[in-house]
Design a protein around this motif. Structure first.
Motif, PDB file in Angstrom:
ATOM      1  N   VAL A  97       8.885  86.371 134.967  1.00 49.03           N
ATOM      2  CA  VAL A  97       9.202  85.450 136.061  1.00 49.03           C
ATOM      3  C   VAL A  97       8.436  84.153 135.847  1.00 49.03           C
ATOM      4  CG1 VAL A  97       9.369  85.166 138.564  1.00 49.03           C
ATOM      5  CG2 VAL A  97       9.363  87.476 137.581  1.00 49.03           C
ATOM      6  N   GLY A  98       9.096  83.030 136.106  1.00 46.83           N
ATOM      7  CA  GLY A  98       8.441  81.737 135.960  1.00 46.83           C
ATOM      8  C   GLY A  98       8.791  80.787 137.086  1.00 46.83           C
ATOM      9  N   LEU A  99       7.900  79.839 137.354  1.00 50.32           N
ATOM     10  CA  LEU A  99       8.118  78.793 138.349  1.00 50.32           C
ATOM     11  C   LEU A  99       8.015  77.448 137.643  1.00 50.32           C
ATOM     12  CD1 LEU A  99       8.385  78.043 141.438  1.00 50.32           C
ATOM     13  CD2 LEU A  99       5.889  77.754 141.395  1.00 50.32           C
ATOM     14  N   THR A 100       9.009  76.583 137.878  1.00 48.36           N
ATOM     15  CA  THR A 100       9.013  75.252 137.278  1.00 48.36           C
ATOM     16  C   THR A 100       8.753  74.211 138.346  1.00 48.36           C
ATOM     17  OG1 THR A 100      10.544  75.930 135.535  1.00 48.36           O
ATOM     18  CG2 THR A 100      10.359  73.572 135.974  1.00 48.36           C
ATOM     19  N   VAL A 101       7.721  73.377 138.104  1.00 54.66           N
ATOM     20  CA  VAL A 101       7.359  72.296 139.020  1.00 54.66           C
ATOM     21  C   VAL A 101       7.259  71.013 138.209  1.00 54.66           C
ATOM     22  CG1 VAL A 101       5.702  71.447 140.716  1.00 54.66           C
ATOM     23  CG2 VAL A 101       6.005  73.922 140.406  1.00 54.66           C
ATOM     24  N   GLY A 102       8.055  69.995 138.588  1.00 58.70           N
ATOM     25  CA  GLY A 102       7.992  68.722 137.873  1.00 58.70           C
ATOM     26  C   GLY A 102       8.331  68.848 136.407  1.00 58.70           C
ATOM     27  N   GLY A 103       9.221  69.731 136.085  1.00 57.38           N
ATOM     28  CA  GLY A 103       9.650  69.923 134.710  1.00 57.38           C
ATOM     29  C   GLY A 103       8.746  70.814 133.883  1.00 57.38           C
ATOM     30  N   ARG A 104       7.677  71.316 134.485  1.00 61.12           N
ATOM     31  CA  ARG A 104       6.739  72.154 133.744  1.00 61.12           C
ATOM     32  C   ARG A 104       6.834  73.593 134.256  1.00 61.12           C
ATOM     33  NH1 ARG A 104       0.163  71.208 133.236  1.00 61.12           N
ATOM     34  NH2 ARG A 104      -0.249  73.017 131.870  1.00 61.12           N
ATOM     35  N   VAL A 114       3.970  87.748 142.126  1.00 56.77           N
ATOM     36  CA  VAL A 114       5.363  87.965 142.473  1.00 56.77           C
ATOM     37  C   VAL A 114       5.760  89.412 142.211  1.00 56.77           C
ATOM     38  CG1 VAL A 114       6.157  87.297 140.164  1.00 56.77           C
ATOM     39  CG2 VAL A 114       7.706  87.038 142.099  1.00 56.77           C
ATOM     40  N   THR A 115       6.708  89.911 142.989  1.00 61.30           N
ATOM     41  CA  THR A 115       7.416  91.158 142.687  1.00 61.30           C
ATOM     42  C   THR A 115       8.897  90.933 142.966  1.00 61.30           C
ATOM     43  OG1 THR A 115       6.973  92.040 144.914  1.00 61.30           O
ATOM     44  CG2 THR A 115       5.491  92.721 143.141  1.00 61.30           C
ATOM     45  N   LEU A 116       9.723  91.752 142.326  1.00 61.87           N
ATOM     46  CA  LEU A 116      11.174  91.568 142.352  1.00 61.87           C
ATOM     47  C   LEU A 116      11.836  92.917 142.585  1.00 61.87           C
ATOM     48  CD1 LEU A 116      13.604  89.565 141.602  1.00 61.87           C
ATOM     49  CD2 LEU A 116      13.357  90.497 139.284  1.00 61.87           C
ATOM     50  N   ARG A 117      12.784  92.965 143.494  1.00 57.74           N
ATOM     51  CA  ARG A 117      13.482  94.226 143.752  1.00 57.74           C
ATOM     52  C   ARG A 117      14.375  94.572 142.569  1.00 57.74           C
ATOM     53  NH1 ARG A 117      18.306  96.208 146.860  1.00 57.74           N
ATOM     54  NH2 ARG A 117      17.656  98.083 147.992  1.00 57.74           N
ATOM     55  N   PRO A 118      14.294  95.817 142.056  1.00 58.39           N
ATOM     56  CA  PRO A 118      15.187  96.212 140.969  1.00 58.39           C
ATOM     57  C   PRO A 118      16.646  96.156 141.423  1.00 58.39           C
ATOM     58  CG  PRO A 118      13.422  97.818 141.283  1.00 58.39           C
ATOM     59  CD  PRO A 118      13.391  96.902 142.451  1.00 58.39           C
ATOM     60  N   SER A 119      17.533  95.821 140.506  1.00 54.10           N
ATOM     61  CA  SER A 119      18.948  95.697 140.838  1.00 54.10           C
ATOM     62  C   SER A 119      19.654  97.038 140.725  1.00 54.10           C
ATOM     63  CB  SER A 119      19.638  94.692 139.914  1.00 54.10           C
ATOM     64  OG  SER A 119      21.028  94.650 140.199  1.00 54.10           O
ATOM     65  N   VAL A 233       6.456  87.068 147.191  1.00 49.56           N
ATOM     66  CA  VAL A 233       5.489  86.204 146.513  1.00 49.56           C
ATOM     67  C   VAL A 233       4.150  86.243 147.241  1.00 49.56           C
ATOM     68  CG1 VAL A 233       7.305  84.666 145.675  1.00 49.56           C
ATOM     69  CG2 VAL A 233       6.160  84.144 147.842  1.00 49.56           C
ATOM     70  N   SER A 234       3.092  85.901 146.511  1.00 48.39           N
ATOM     71  CA  SER A 234       1.757  85.833 147.091  1.00 48.39           C
ATOM     72  C   SER A 234       1.630  84.599 147.980  1.00 48.39           C
ATOM     73  CB  SER A 234       0.709  85.784 145.979  1.00 48.39           C
ATOM     74  OG  SER A 234       0.816  84.539 145.281  1.00 48.39           O
ATOM     75  N   GLU A 235       0.547  84.560 148.741  1.00 49.76           N
ATOM     76  CA  GLU A 235       0.306  83.395 149.590  1.00 49.76           C
ATOM     77  C   GLU A 235       0.109  82.140 148.747  1.00 49.76           C
ATOM     78  OE1 GLU A 235      -0.614  80.884 152.894  1.00 49.76           O
ATOM     79  OE2 GLU A 235       0.625  82.667 152.551  1.00 49.76           O
ATOM     80  N   ASP A 236      -0.584  82.276 147.638  1.00 47.96           N
ATOM     81  CA  ASP A 236      -0.793  81.122 146.761  1.00 47.96           C
ATOM     82  C   ASP A 236       0.520  80.620 146.183  1.00 47.96           C
ATOM     83  OD1 ASP A 236      -2.507  79.348 144.962  1.00 47.96           O
ATOM     84  OD2 ASP A 236      -1.445  80.551 143.461  1.00 47.96           O
ATOM     85  N   LEU A 237       1.367  81.546 145.732  1.00 44.26           N
ATOM     86  CA  LEU A 237       2.651  81.127 145.168  1.00 44.26           C
ATOM     87  C   LEU A 237       3.565  80.556 146.241  1.00 44.26           C
ATOM     88  CD1 LEU A 237       4.566  80.846 142.827  1.00 44.26           C
ATOM     89  CD2 LEU A 237       5.224  83.246 143.098  1.00 44.26           C
ATOM     90  N   ALA A 238       3.488  81.086 147.460  1.00 45.09           N
ATOM     91  CA  ALA A 238       4.299  80.530 148.549  1.00 45.09           C
ATOM     92  C   ALA A 238       4.007  79.048 148.729  1.00 45.09           C
ATOM     93  CB  ALA A 238       4.026  81.294 149.846  1.00 45.09           C
ATOM     94  N   ALA A 239       2.745  78.669 148.683  1.00 43.45           N
ATOM     95  CA  ALA A 239       2.381  77.255 148.821  1.00 43.45           C
ATOM     96  C   ALA A 239       2.902  76.441 147.641  1.00 43.45           C
ATOM     97  CB  ALA A 239       0.862  77.123 148.939  1.00 43.45           C
ATOM     98  N   ARG A 240       2.865  77.024 146.438  1.00 43.05           N
ATOM     99  CA  ARG A 240       3.325  76.286 145.256  1.00 43.05           C
ATOM    100  C   ARG A 240       4.838  76.069 145.261  1.00 43.05           C
ATOM    101  NH1 ARG A 240       1.634  79.109 140.167  1.00 43.05           N
ATOM    102  NH2 ARG A 240       0.812  80.866 141.356  1.00 43.05           N
ATOM    103  N   ILE A 270      12.952  78.693 140.304  1.00 38.91           N
ATOM    104  CA  ILE A 270      12.444  79.991 139.903  1.00 38.91           C
ATOM    105  C   ILE A 270      13.359  80.546 138.816  1.00 38.91           C
ATOM    106  CG2 ILE A 270      13.715  81.484 141.495  1.00 38.91           C
ATOM    107  CD1 ILE A 270       9.974  81.800 141.191  1.00 38.91           C
ATOM    108  N   ASP A 271      12.790  81.242 137.869  1.00 40.83           N
ATOM    109  CA  ASP A 271      13.619  81.893 136.848  1.00 40.83           C
ATOM    110  C   ASP A 271      13.042  83.265 136.555  1.00 40.83           C
ATOM    111  OD1 ASP A 271      12.034  81.905 134.083  1.00 40.83           O
ATOM    112  OD2 ASP A 271      11.617  79.987 135.076  1.00 40.83           O
ATOM    113  N   PHE A 272      13.885  84.179 136.123  1.00 44.08           N
ATOM    114  CA  PHE A 272      13.387  85.494 135.743  1.00 44.08           C
ATOM    115  C   PHE A 272      14.360  86.196 134.809  1.00 44.08           C
ATOM    116  CE2 PHE A 272      15.881  86.533 139.538  1.00 44.08           C
ATOM    117  CZ  PHE A 272      16.574  87.666 139.137  1.00 44.08           C
TER     118      PHE A 272
END
Length: 535
Positions: A97-104, A114-119, A233-240, A270-272
């Motif tokens: 899983v990745g988060l992109t901010v400002g192209g980075r 982060v956690t993700l529900r299995p499909s 998502v975590s509290e820190d990631l929520a802010a990001r 967000i990507d995963f």
């Protein structure tokens, strides 16, 4: 003679209390309920988890009891059973899983960020999605609220506050909170992320393990079409997630304390990439029918039901530790009282005017899956179901003097419960535990969502119940100690069964089928086209 015997038994129950001597007929009823619970909650059934041999044995037991009472098989293809097709999904490897901010792009740490529900429907998922903040993520025409209005969320992921706005009725709030994935999908979103409204992102660990649903034709019953993922998502990631947006998360939270938050697009993506593995299995519901006697009303049905499954065995138990979740009260006691209510119908010597369908559901503990499957694949026409009464987790550990009928205040079923209770000196109390969101946590709810006036009946706090309920929730609920070591008052369990019989009998014999109340949120939401009555 049966009718006379039953009338005498009813009179005994009407005046019963745990401190009074138990009459012989009342003792027989208590002993029958006890016998059912002792079998269903025995260690040999290993916790009756859906899809296990223990649950199969429990289902066979219930079917044999239905047969002994003279009920008719009401399952699929003339059998006692409806097999529910279930699937368990797990991550095959750790998702990326990745988060992109400002192209980075920054890789996120699984389990910490982060956690993700299995499909349950896609073995391989690779996607990238833009994010949109959408307030509470509620779109409800009855409330006149649409948090997606003016937002472009099609093909995107919505970030929403968990919970609901302050001031809503507890049952309405519980319903809305459970329906957010469906609302997001209806708006065109492909993903949903819930975050805390006042700090602390909810349940980061909720998607660490497996996911289970009923699956048929490539679709999962509890997964709205079009919604491809749910993420925590975590509290820190929520802010990001709000970095570079028109408002920070802190500002949005501050403003939301004064007014309903307005949505806006975020500039993060967000990507995963995730791979799922599946285990497919089935588990049976058990269905028995008493055919109605009235030529006009027999085609209608009253449902009396409870869930047969429980949690199975404790996988991480240490050597010598109790490892079986017996589920004596949750919900062997509910099934036992349903069987005793069925016996009461038969022993009365008088068939009900409407048909009465008894269902021992499966997979309730996995998310109301068996009841939801039946509601989507009913074995009788759903429009013929006049009402449903759910018997889930009575707590007969005290001489109860009232009951709570979750869902009843929204329909004339409330009148029926009150009238039946009055014949036994049992009152009806309002929800004493709104924080538990009970309305959406038992098998009546999938029926209610499809327009059926449906209730869940609990023993109430009257008669000294509050400290006992508090202790049960704290020490025994969903624990190995919900077993036969509890000081169960079997005459009180039989009294609960008698009350449920009287409620179901009135629902079955009343010339007028139950109606939703005019102006009731649930009546307007679940059954907009059905006739309503004034309170």
């Amino acid at each position: 003679m049966r009718a006379i015997l039953f009338a005498s038994l009813g009179a005994l129950f009407a005046g019963s209390a745990s401190t009074q001597p138990i009459a012989p007929a009342q003792q027989l009823a208590a002993d029958r309920v006890r016998a059912h619970v002792e079998y269903l909650a025995d260690d040999q059934l290993e916790g009756r988890a859906a899809g296990t041999r223990g649950h199969e044995l429990a289902a066979l037991y219930v079917a044999s009891q239905f047969r002994s009472l003279g009920l008719r098989p009401a399952g699929e293809r003339g059998s006692w059973y409806q097999r529910v097709p279930l699937r368990r999904a797990m991550h095959n490897g750790t998702p990326s899983v990745g988060l992109t901010v400002g192209g980075r792009r920054r890789a996120l740490e699984w389990g910490k960020d982060v956690t993700l529900r299995p499909s349950l429907t896609e073995r391989e998922r690779t996607l990238r999605s833009a994010l949109v903040f959408a307030g509470y993520g509620i779109a409800d025409p009855v409330l006149g609220r649409d948090d997606f209005r003016g937002l472009d969320v099609k093909g995107k992921t919505v970030v929403v506050f968990a919970g609901t706005p302050i001031g809503l009725d507890s049952e309405v709030a519980a319903h809305l909170g459970s329906q957010k994935p469906r609302m997001a999908a209806a708006a065109g979103a492909i993903g949903i992320i819930e975050i805390g409204r006042s700090g602390g992102s909810p349940r980061l660990g909720q998607f660490r393990g497996s996911a289970v649903d009923w699956v048929e034709g490539g679709e999962a019953g509890g997964t709205p079409q079009g919604l491809r993922f749910r993420m925590a998502v975590s509290e820190d990631l929520a802010a990001r997630l709000f970095q570079g947006a028109r408002q920070s998360l802190a500002t949005v939270r501050t403003n939301s304390a004064r007014t309903s938050p307005a949505g806006f697009p975020l500039v993060t993506t967000i990507d995963f990439k995730a791979t799922a593995e599946w285990q497919d299995f089935t588990s049976p519901a058990v269905l028995g029918l008493i055919r109605g006697s009235d030529p006009r009303l027999a085609a209608e049905h009253v449902l009396l039901m409870g869930h047969l499954d429980h949690l199975g065995v404790k996988e991480n138990a240490t050597r010598g530790e109790d490892h079986i979740y017996n589920g004596a009260l949750d919900n062997a006691a509910g099934i036992a009282t349903m069987l005793e209510a069925a016996r009461s119908f038969v022993q009365s010597g008088k068939r009900p005017r409407r048909s009465v369908l008894f269902i021992a559901h499966t997979a309730e503990e996995l998310g109301l899956l068996g009841a939801d499957y039946w509601a989507a694949h009913p074995t009788v026409p759903l429009a013929s179901v006049a009402a449903a009464v759910d018997l889930d987790m009575p707590v007969p550990l005290y001489g109860f003097t009232d009951v709570v009928a979750f869902g009843a205040p929204h329909s004339t079923v409330a009148r029926t419960v009150a009238a039946a209770g009055a014949t036994m000196n049992i009152g009806v109390a309002p929800d004493p535990m709104p924080e538990q969101s009970i309305f959406v946590r038992s098998d009546h709810y999938p029926l209610a969502r499809r327009g059926v006036p449906a209730i869940l009946l609990f023993t109430g706090y009257g008669g000294g119940g509050k400290p006992i309920w508090d202790q049960f929730f704290a020490n025994r609920y969903h624990d190995v100690d919900d077993d036969l070591s509890q000081p169960i008052l079997w005459e009180q369990a039989a009294r609960y069964a008698e009350l449920n019989y009287r409620i179901a009998r009135r629902l079955a014999d009343d010339p007028q089928r139950p109606r939703w109340y005019r102006g009731s949120y649930f009546g307007e939401t679940f059954a907009p086209g059905q006739p309503k009555v004034s309170r």
